[in-house]
Scaffold this motif. Structure first.
Motif, PDB file in Angstrom:
ATOM      1  N   ALA A  23       2.198   6.965  14.266  1.00 25.26           N
ATOM      2  CA  ALA A  23       2.790   6.630  12.971  1.00 25.26           C
ATOM      3  C   ALA A  23       4.033   5.769  13.152  1.00 25.26           C
ATOM      4  O   ALA A  23       4.244   4.805  12.414  1.00 25.26           O
ATOM      5  N   LEU A  24       4.850   6.081  14.157  1.00 29.22           N
ATOM      6  CA  LEU A  24       6.059   5.299  14.405  1.00 29.22           C
ATOM      7  C   LEU A  24       5.716   3.884  14.850  1.00 29.22           C
ATOM      8  O   LEU A  24       6.314   2.916  14.374  1.00 29.22           O
ATOM      9  N   ARG A  25       4.741   3.749  15.736  1.00 33.30           N
ATOM     10  CA  ARG A  25       4.325   2.406  16.181  1.00 33.30           C
ATOM     11  C   ARG A  25       3.802   1.592  15.000  1.00 33.30           C
ATOM     12  O   ARG A  25       4.169   0.428  14.819  1.00 33.30           O
ATOM     13  N   ASP A  26       2.963   2.206  14.187  1.00 39.26           N
ATOM     14  CA  ASP A  26       2.407   1.509  13.023  1.00 39.26           C
ATOM     15  C   ASP A  26       3.496   1.149  12.019  1.00 39.26           C
ATOM     16  O   ASP A  26       3.498   0.056  11.451  1.00 39.26           O
ATOM     17  N   ALA A  27       4.436   2.064  11.792  1.00 37.66           N
ATOM     18  CA  ALA A  27       5.512   1.826  10.832  1.00 37.66           C
ATOM     19  C   ALA A  27       6.426   0.702  11.305  1.00 37.66           C
ATOM     20  O   ALA A  27       6.881  -0.116  10.500  1.00 37.66           O
TER      21      ALA A  27
ATOM     22  N   PRO B 203       4.263  13.894   6.900  1.00 39.09           N
ATOM     23  CA  PRO B 203       3.828  14.932   5.960  1.00 39.09           C
ATOM     24  C   PRO B 203       2.824  14.430   4.918  1.00 39.09           C
ATOM     25  O   PRO B 203       1.985  15.181   4.445  1.00 39.09           O
ATOM     26  N   GLU B 204       2.887  13.145   4.595  1.00 42.27           N
ATOM     27  CA  GLU B 204       2.016  12.576   3.560  1.00 42.27           C
ATOM     28  C   GLU B 204       0.619  12.248   4.093  1.00 42.27           C
ATOM     29  O   GLU B 204      -0.375  12.366   3.391  1.00 42.27           O
ATOM     30  N   PHE B 205       0.564  11.788   5.341  1.00 36.06           N
ATOM     31  CA  PHE B 205      -0.697  11.341   5.934  1.00 36.06           C
ATOM     32  C   PHE B 205      -0.969  12.140   7.201  1.00 36.06           C
ATOM     33  O   PHE B 205      -0.054  12.513   7.917  1.00 36.06           O
ATOM     34  N   GLU B 206      -2.210  12.359   7.503  1.00 42.64           N
ATOM     35  CA  GLU B 206      -2.574  13.091   8.713  1.00 42.64           C
ATOM     36  C   GLU B 206      -2.591  12.112   9.878  1.00 42.64           C
ATOM     37  O   GLU B 206      -3.591  11.434  10.138  1.00 42.64           O
ATOM     38  N   VAL B 207      -1.452  12.021  10.567  1.00 42.45           N
ATOM     39  CA  VAL B 207      -1.300  11.038  11.639  1.00 42.45           C
ATOM     40  C   VAL B 207      -0.352  11.603  12.697  1.00 42.45           C
ATOM     41  O   VAL B 207       0.564  12.359  12.381  1.00 42.45           O
TER      42      VAL B 207
ATOM     43  N   ILE C 275      12.351   8.359   8.827  1.00 42.32           N
ATOM     44  CA  ILE C 275      11.465   8.081   7.689  1.00 42.32           C
ATOM     45  C   ILE C 275      10.044   8.497   8.027  1.00 42.32           C
ATOM     46  O   ILE C 275       9.362   9.145   7.235  1.00 42.32           O
ATOM     47  N   VAL C 276       9.607   8.148   9.232  1.00 41.39           N
ATOM     48  CA  VAL C 276       8.249   8.501   9.664  1.00 41.39           C
ATOM     49  C   VAL C 276       8.101  10.020   9.729  1.00 41.39           C
ATOM     50  O   VAL C 276       7.134  10.583   9.204  1.00 41.39           O
ATOM     51  N   GLU C 277       9.072  10.681  10.355  1.00 39.09           N
ATOM     52  CA  GLU C 277       8.993  12.137  10.530  1.00 39.09           C
ATOM     53  C   GLU C 277       9.046  12.883   9.191  1.00 39.09           C
ATOM     54  O   GLU C 277       8.285  13.822   8.972  1.00 39.09           O
TER      55      GLU C 277
ATOM     56  N   ASN D 230       0.849  -1.193   0.000  1.00 41.70           N
ATOM     57  CA  ASN D 230       0.000   0.000   0.000  1.00 41.70           C
ATOM     58  C   ASN D 230       0.889   1.249   0.000  1.00 41.70           C
ATOM     59  O   ASN D 230       2.122   1.137   0.098  1.00 41.70           O
ATOM     60  N   PRO D 231       0.312   2.440  -0.115  1.00 46.37           N
ATOM     61  CA  PRO D 231       1.142   3.654  -0.175  1.00 46.37           C
ATOM     62  C   PRO D 231       2.093   3.826   1.014  1.00 46.37           C
ATOM     63  O   PRO D 231       3.239   4.240   0.834  1.00 46.37           O
ATOM     64  N   THR D 232       1.663   3.487   2.219  1.00 39.40           N
ATOM     65  CA  THR D 232       2.540   3.619   3.383  1.00 39.40           C
ATOM     66  C   THR D 232       3.699   2.638   3.304  1.00 39.40           C
ATOM     67  O   THR D 232       4.860   3.007   3.524  1.00 39.40           O
ATOM     68  N   ALA D 233       3.414   1.391   2.987  1.00 39.31           N
ATOM     69  CA  ALA D 233       4.476   0.388   2.863  1.00 39.31           C
ATOM     70  C   ALA D 233       5.413   0.738   1.714  1.00 39.31           C
ATOM     71  O   ALA D 233       6.621   0.501   1.792  1.00 39.31           O
TER      72      ALA D 233
END
Length: 105
Positions: free
Chosen positions: A71-75, A62-66, A55-57, A36-39
């Protein structure tokens, strides 16, 4: 202090970007994955030298509203899943071509 993780693309894959998604063929079982776009952002940024939190920061927030912490936990969870499939390498140290390849987590 949270541990830093570094990501590198596996050399045992073939990949092609189609639109915002990435198609990845893993040499581990010849399985085809659609990222997906995040991966896809994670995979593209996985240079072995840039930490996951950077990478997350710089790329994901900036790409997703999170929120950055979420975002770091999910990544991290996503990166570990991709590593289990042999798509990414994950290490607590920068990954260079001179180091042994870390085992998928």
């Amino acid at each position: 202090m949270p541990r830093k993780l570094y990501l590198a693309r596996s050399t045992r894959i073939a990949a092609r970007k189609l639109g915002e998604e990435m198609l990845v063929m893993s040499g581990q079982g010849s399985t085809l994955f659609t990222l997906n776009p995040t991966a896809t952002i994670l995979w593209q940024a996985a240079d072995g030298a840039t930490s996951l939190d950077e990478i997350v920061e710089r790329r994901i927030c900036p790409e997703f509203e999170v929120e950055p912490a979420q975002a770091l936990r999910d990544a991290e969870e996503l990166a570990q899943g991709l590593a289990r499939h042999g798509i990414l390498l994950v290490s607590e140290q920068p990954i260079t071509g001179n180091q042994p390849v870390p085992e998928p987590r």
